[in-house]
Each structure stands twice: as structure tokens, then as C-alpha cells.
Design a protein around this motif. Structure first.
Motif, PDB file in Angstrom:
ATOM      1  N   LEU A 187      -2.387  -7.103   4.166  1.00 54.73           N
ATOM      2  CA  LEU A 187      -1.695  -7.990   5.120  1.00 54.73           C
ATOM      3  C   LEU A 187      -1.562  -9.401   4.560  1.00 54.73           C
ATOM      4  N   ALA A 188      -2.579  -9.847   3.841  1.00 54.84           N
ATOM      5  CA  ALA A 188      -2.514 -11.191   3.234  1.00 54.84           C
ATOM      6  C   ALA A 188      -1.390 -11.226   2.199  1.00 54.84           C
ATOM      7  N   THR A 189      -1.260 -10.154   1.424  1.00 53.81           N
ATOM      8  CA  THR A 189      -0.189 -10.090   0.406  1.00 53.81           C
ATOM      9  C   THR A 189       1.167 -10.088   1.098  1.00 53.81           C
ATOM     10  N   PHE A 190       1.287  -9.289   2.173  1.00 49.81           N
ATOM     11  CA  PHE A 190       2.553  -9.217   2.913  1.00 49.81           C
ATOM     12  C   PHE A 190       2.949 -10.594   3.458  1.00 49.81           C
ATOM     13  N   LEU A 191       1.965 -11.303   4.043  1.00 50.59           N
ATOM     14  CA  LEU A 191       2.285 -12.594   4.659  1.00 50.59           C
ATOM     15  C   LEU A 191       2.686 -13.642   3.632  1.00 50.59           C
ATOM     16  N   SER A 192       2.172 -13.501   2.405  1.00 50.66           N
ATOM     17  CA  SER A 192       2.547 -14.517   1.402  1.00 50.66           C
ATOM     18  C   SER A 192       3.729 -14.089   0.552  1.00 50.66           C
ATOM     19  N   ALA A 193       4.229 -12.854   0.742  1.00 45.78           N
ATOM     20  CA  ALA A 193       5.311 -12.357  -0.134  1.00 45.78           C
ATOM     21  C   ALA A 193       6.588 -13.171   0.043  1.00 45.78           C
ATOM     22  N   LYS A 194       7.165 -13.569  -1.099  1.00 49.30           N
ATOM     23  CA  LYS A 194       8.447 -14.283  -1.067  1.00 49.30           C
ATOM     24  C   LYS A 194       9.598 -13.290  -1.314  1.00 49.30           C
ATOM     25  N   CYS A 195       9.232 -12.066  -1.736  1.00 51.10           N
ATOM     26  CA  CYS A 195      10.261 -11.089  -2.110  1.00 51.10           C
ATOM     27  C   CYS A 195      10.617 -10.205  -0.905  1.00 51.10           C
ATOM     28  N   PRO A 196      11.716  -9.449  -0.995  1.00 50.36           N
ATOM     29  CA  PRO A 196      12.040  -8.509   0.077  1.00 50.36           C
ATOM     30  C   PRO A 196      10.949  -7.444   0.239  1.00 50.36           C
ATOM     31  N   VAL A 197      10.825  -6.909   1.464  1.00 54.36           N
ATOM     32  CA  VAL A 197       9.799  -5.898   1.748  1.00 54.36           C
ATOM     33  C   VAL A 197      10.467  -4.629   2.277  1.00 54.36           C
ATOM     34  N   MET A 198       9.956  -3.498   1.823  1.00 58.68           N
ATOM     35  CA  MET A 198      10.479  -2.191   2.233  1.00 58.68           C
ATOM     36  C   MET A 198       9.315  -1.366   2.785  1.00 58.68           C
ATOM     37  N   LEU A 199       9.523  -0.695   3.896  1.00 60.71           N
ATOM     38  CA  LEU A 199       8.450   0.092   4.513  1.00 60.71           C
ATOM     39  C   LEU A 199       8.865   1.561   4.633  1.00 60.71           C
ATOM     40  N   ALA A 200       7.905   2.459   4.409  1.00 66.52           N
ATOM     41  CA  ALA A 200       8.156   3.891   4.602  1.00 66.52           C
ATOM     42  C   ALA A 200       7.117   4.408   5.595  1.00 66.52           C
ATOM     43  N   PRO A 201       7.422   4.319   6.904  1.00 65.15           N
ATOM     44  CA  PRO A 201       6.429   4.717   7.912  1.00 65.15           C
ATOM     45  C   PRO A 201       6.065   6.191   7.826  1.00 65.15           C
ATOM     46  N   ALA A 202       4.820   6.505   8.170  1.00 66.06           N
ATOM     47  CA  ALA A 202       4.363   7.899   8.227  1.00 66.06           C
ATOM     48  C   ALA A 202       3.296   8.003   9.302  1.00 66.06           C
ATOM     49  N   MET A 203       3.561   8.846  10.317  1.00 69.69           N
ATOM     50  CA  MET A 203       2.587   9.016  11.413  1.00 69.69           C
ATOM     51  C   MET A 203       2.964  10.253  12.228  1.00 69.69           C
ATOM     52  N   ASP A 204       2.145  10.565  13.225  1.00 67.34           N
ATOM     53  CA  ASP A 204       2.443  11.727  14.048  1.00 67.34           C
ATOM     54  C   ASP A 204       3.646  11.433  14.939  1.00 67.34           C
ATOM     55  N   LEU A 205       4.339  12.503  15.397  1.00 68.77           N
ATOM     56  CA  LEU A 205       5.623  12.293  16.086  1.00 68.77           C
ATOM     57  C   LEU A 205       5.509  11.471  17.363  1.00 68.77           C
ATOM     58  N   ASP A 206       4.405  11.662  18.150  1.00 70.70           N
ATOM     59  CA  ASP A 206       4.285  10.903  19.406  1.00 70.70           C
ATOM     60  C   ASP A 206       4.006   9.433  19.133  1.00 70.70           C
ATOM     61  N   MET A 207       3.225   9.161  18.101  1.00 69.66           N
ATOM     62  CA  MET A 207       2.971   7.765  17.732  1.00 69.66           C
ATOM     63  C   MET A 207       4.275   7.106  17.281  1.00 69.66           C
ATOM     64  N   TYR A 208       5.084   7.869  16.537  1.00 66.62           N
ATOM     65  CA  TYR A 208       6.333   7.307  16.001  1.00 66.62           C
ATOM     66  C   TYR A 208       7.306   6.982  17.139  1.00 66.62           C
ATOM     67  N   SER A 209       7.406   7.912  18.117  1.00 65.35           N
ATOM     68  CA  SER A 209       8.399   7.697  19.182  1.00 65.35           C
ATOM     69  C   SER A 209       7.888   6.733  20.267  1.00 65.35           C
ATOM     70  N   ASN A 210       6.615   6.423  20.253  1.00 67.73           N
ATOM     71  CA  ASN A 210       6.061   5.487  21.253  1.00 67.73           C
ATOM     72  C   ASN A 210       6.808   4.154  21.200  1.00 67.73           C
ATOM     73  N   SER A 211       7.108   3.612  22.404  1.00 64.97           N
ATOM     74  CA  SER A 211       7.922   2.395  22.408  1.00 64.97           C
ATOM     75  C   SER A 211       7.218   1.214  21.755  1.00 64.97           C
ATOM     76  N   ALA A 212       5.895   1.212  21.707  1.00 65.21           N
ATOM     77  CA  ALA A 212       5.187   0.123  21.014  1.00 65.21           C
ATOM     78  C   ALA A 212       5.541   0.155  19.527  1.00 65.21           C
ATOM     79  N   THR A 213       5.506   1.353  18.942  1.00 65.84           N
ATOM     80  CA  THR A 213       5.844   1.479  17.512  1.00 65.84           C
ATOM     81  C   THR A 213       7.303   1.124  17.285  1.00 65.84           C
TER      82      THR A 213
END
Ligand code: CTP
Length: 327
Positions: free
Chosen positions: A33-59
Motif C-alpha cells: 500500500l505504501a508503494t501504491f500511494l507513492s507511485a507516480k506511474c500508471p497502476v493496473m489491477l487484476a482482481p481475484a476473489m469469490d463471486l459473491d465478494m466480487y458482486s458485492n456493492s462495496a467491492t
């Protein structure tokens, strides 16, 4: 923190629902998280989790927040999940992630989709099977320009006379030639389809009228002379065929009246600009790893640069071309 400043792209794969929520809230309780917060470059994410967690409106809300901040979120395709359930939430296939990275780097470059032709090195004009007329050009400047154009996304053809340099860049097509006539043929073939041409080769202006089939023997006495005939002026030939959408940059190596002579060459060869390097400058010219250049535009405007490594000079030249060719 230094990693965040150093990277050209930060990819988090896989990223869990928990880490996504921390990224969205700006939490900073671990190294990632510290690296992410200081990153000056673009960021790309590849989420991976169970289907209910993924569809949850919080996520989903967290993903929206991050997308709004300019972060690229890769798809999480449907399929079998670690829990044994089936649905959306799997990490994107590694091949697709690699493609996304490649697309990111190629589509964000200013010369993507442009083709470039570069000449480099000397030419050798054969006198007989063991002798030639050549010059001290090492090819370093032309190879560095080819590399810099490729780094900015251009598809590069590099036509090089005899040079000890190796091409290690698979994106650069190297055509090796020996004589000016061979260089001319390779350039004329490539030129009609290219957008940018940089002629850094030191082409021999003359060649022997006749190349002897066998080694010329030493005469018993008296002088020996070789009858020389002119080689074609390659850049002038390309200049006369140039269309409005093509950019042609020449080089001039001058010892006297450098700027005057370089300006004359812009007109006589129909160039868009010329790079001038004077042999009188310490650290500039043949063989050395540094160069000191000026670039003269077709409207006679002169841009002067400091003494730099040939790689940095090549970047300056390519940046100059980008400013002049981007509309
Ligand atoms: N050039 C070329 N073909 C030639 C000679 C030169 O394409 N037969 C190109 C070089 O690659 C360079 C530019 O022309 O980009 C100027 O080269 P230079 O040797 O300075 O010019 P010349 O026209 O040969 O003039 P001179 O030798 O009389 O100074």
C-alpha cells in the motif's frame, strides 16, 4: 517508496477484495500500500476473489472509485473459482494481462503507428578484393537514433554500412550493406512507406570506376592512381521524391563555415532539418561515445545542445522530430 517512483507501470495481480478496499480508502499499513500511494506511474489491477465478494456493492463501489482515479481495472472473467464455485471473480488469464501491459506500452508512445528509416555507419567502396575506400564512422549515432525511435514506438528499418555494432532490439529491422550503391537500393525500397527518415550514415561520395577482380600488385616504380566516379547522393534522391507527409532529417559534418554549409544542404537536398556536428568540437564526431550537435530547421532556426552521450543526443533528436511531426 522508491519502487513507486522507479516503475513505469505498477501491476497488482491478483488483488483481493480486502486490498482493493484499502487502495480505495488510501490505507497505508503495509509495504504494497505504501508503494501504491507513492507511485507516480500508471497502476493496473487484476482482481481475484469469490463471486459473491466480487458482486458485492462495496467491492463494486471500490472498483468504481479506483477507475475514476485513472486506475486500470482488468476484467475478472467467469469460471471456476478457488472456492469450487463457478462465476465471475477469477483473475484475468496471465496471457491477457501480458497483452494488456504490451498494449499499454505501445499505445502510449508518440510514434506508435509510424515507420522510420535510419542510415548508419560508413560505406566501403571496393578497390580490389582486399582493399576499399572507407571512413572512420562507427555507426554509433545511427544505431542510437534507431533505438530512440523504436523506444518512442516507431517501426524502424536501420540500413547500416560495415559496423562492429550489433542490433539487439528485435523491433528494429537491420539491413546490412557495404557500398553506397547497396545503401541507395535499400533506402529506395524502404522510403516510399516510411514517415520519418534520418540519414546518419557517412556515405562515400566517390567509388572506384573499376573494382579489380584480383589483388592489385605493387608497381615497380612511379605513382599509382585510382579513377573515381561519383556515388549517388542518397539523401538528395530521397529528398526529391519526398511527399508532404514525410519528414527527412540529414546530418552534416563540417570543418569550416559549418552553419552556412549546413543551411545550404537543407535547400539543395530538400530536407526538413539537418543535424550539425562540427569536428572541431571536443568529444564530437567519429568513434567517440559523445556528441555535440545543433539542429537547423528549414526556416533556419537553430537549436543548440550540450555535449552529451550519443544515446542522449539520439533522444534529443527524436524529441525534436516528435515536436515537428505531431499535429
Ligand atoms: N549523404 C547521402 N549520400 C551521399 C552523401 C551524403 O545520403 N552520397 C547524406 C549523409 O548521410 C548526410 C548528408 O547527406 O545525412 C550530408 O552528408 P555530407 O557528407 O555532409 O554531405 P555531402 O553532400 O557529401 O557534402 P560534402 O561532402 O561536400 O560536405
Amino acid at each position: 517508496m522508491e519502487l513507486g517512483l522507479w516503475g513505469d507501470l505498477m501491476l497488482i495481480a491478483p488483488i483481493t477484495a480486502n486490498t482493493l478496499s484499502k487502495l480505495a480508502s488510501g490505507a497505508c499499513d503495509n509495504f504494497l500500500l505504501a508503494t501504491f500511494l507513492s507511485a507516480k506511474c500508471p497502476v493496473m489491477l487484476a482482481p481475484a476473489m469469490d463471486l459473491d465478494m466480487y458482486s458485492n456493492s462495496a467491492t463494486q463501489d471500490n472498483l468504481d472509485v479506483l477507475k475514476k482515479r485513472g486506475i486500470t481495472v482488468l476484467d475478472s472473467p467467469s469460471g471456476e473459482l478457488a472456492s469450487g464455485l463457478c462465476g465471475k471473480g477469477r483473475m484475468e488469464e496471465p496471457e491477457e494481462i501480458a497483452n494488456a501491459i504490451e498494449d499499454f506500452f505501445t499505445s502510449n508512445k508518440p510514434l506508435t503507428g509510424r515507420k522510420a528509416l535510419v542510415t548508419a555507419g560508413p560505406t566501403y567502396e571496393n578497390i580490389d578484393p582486399v582493399r576499399f575506400i572507407g571512413n572512420y564512422s562507427s555507426g554509433k549515432m545511427g544505431f542510437a537514433i534507431a533505438e530512440a525511435l523504436s523506444n518512442q514506438g516507431a517501426q524502424v528499418t536501420l540500413v547500416s554500412g560495415p559496423s562492429a555494432l550489433q542490433n539487439t532490439n528485435p523491433d528494429i529491422k537491420l539491413i546490412k550493406v557495404t557500398s553506397a550503391l547497396e545503401m541507395m537500393e535499400a533506402c529506395e525500397n524502404a522510403f516510399p512507406t516510411v514517415n520519418i527518415t534520418v540519414m546518419a550514415a557517412a556515405v562515400s561520395d566517390y567509388r572506384p570506376r573499376v573494382t579489380a577482380d584480383s589483388k592489385i600488385k605493387r608497381e615497380k616504380k612511379g605513382a599509382f592512381s585510382i579513377d573515381l566516379i561519383p556515388n549517388p547522393d542518397i539523401i538528395k534522391t530521397l529528398g526529391s521524391a519526398k511527399t508532404d507527409s514525410q519528414y527527412l532529417l540529414g546530418f552534416a559534418l563540417e570543418t569550416n563555415n559549418a552553419e552556412e554549409n549546413a543551411k545550404k544542404k537543407i535547400i539543395s537536398k530538400n530536407l526538413d532539418a539537418i543535424v550539425l556536428n562540427s569536428l572541431k568540437e571536443k568529444g564530437a564526431g567519429f568513434g567517440v561515445d559523445t556528441n555535440k550537435i545543433s539542429i537547423i530547421d528549414s526556416d533556419n532556426k537553430i537549436t543548440r545542445f550540450e555535449l552529451k552521450s550519443k544515446a542522449d543526443v539520439a533522444s534529443d533528436i527524436v524529441d525534436f522530430i516528435i515536436t515537428r511531426t505531431s499535429k
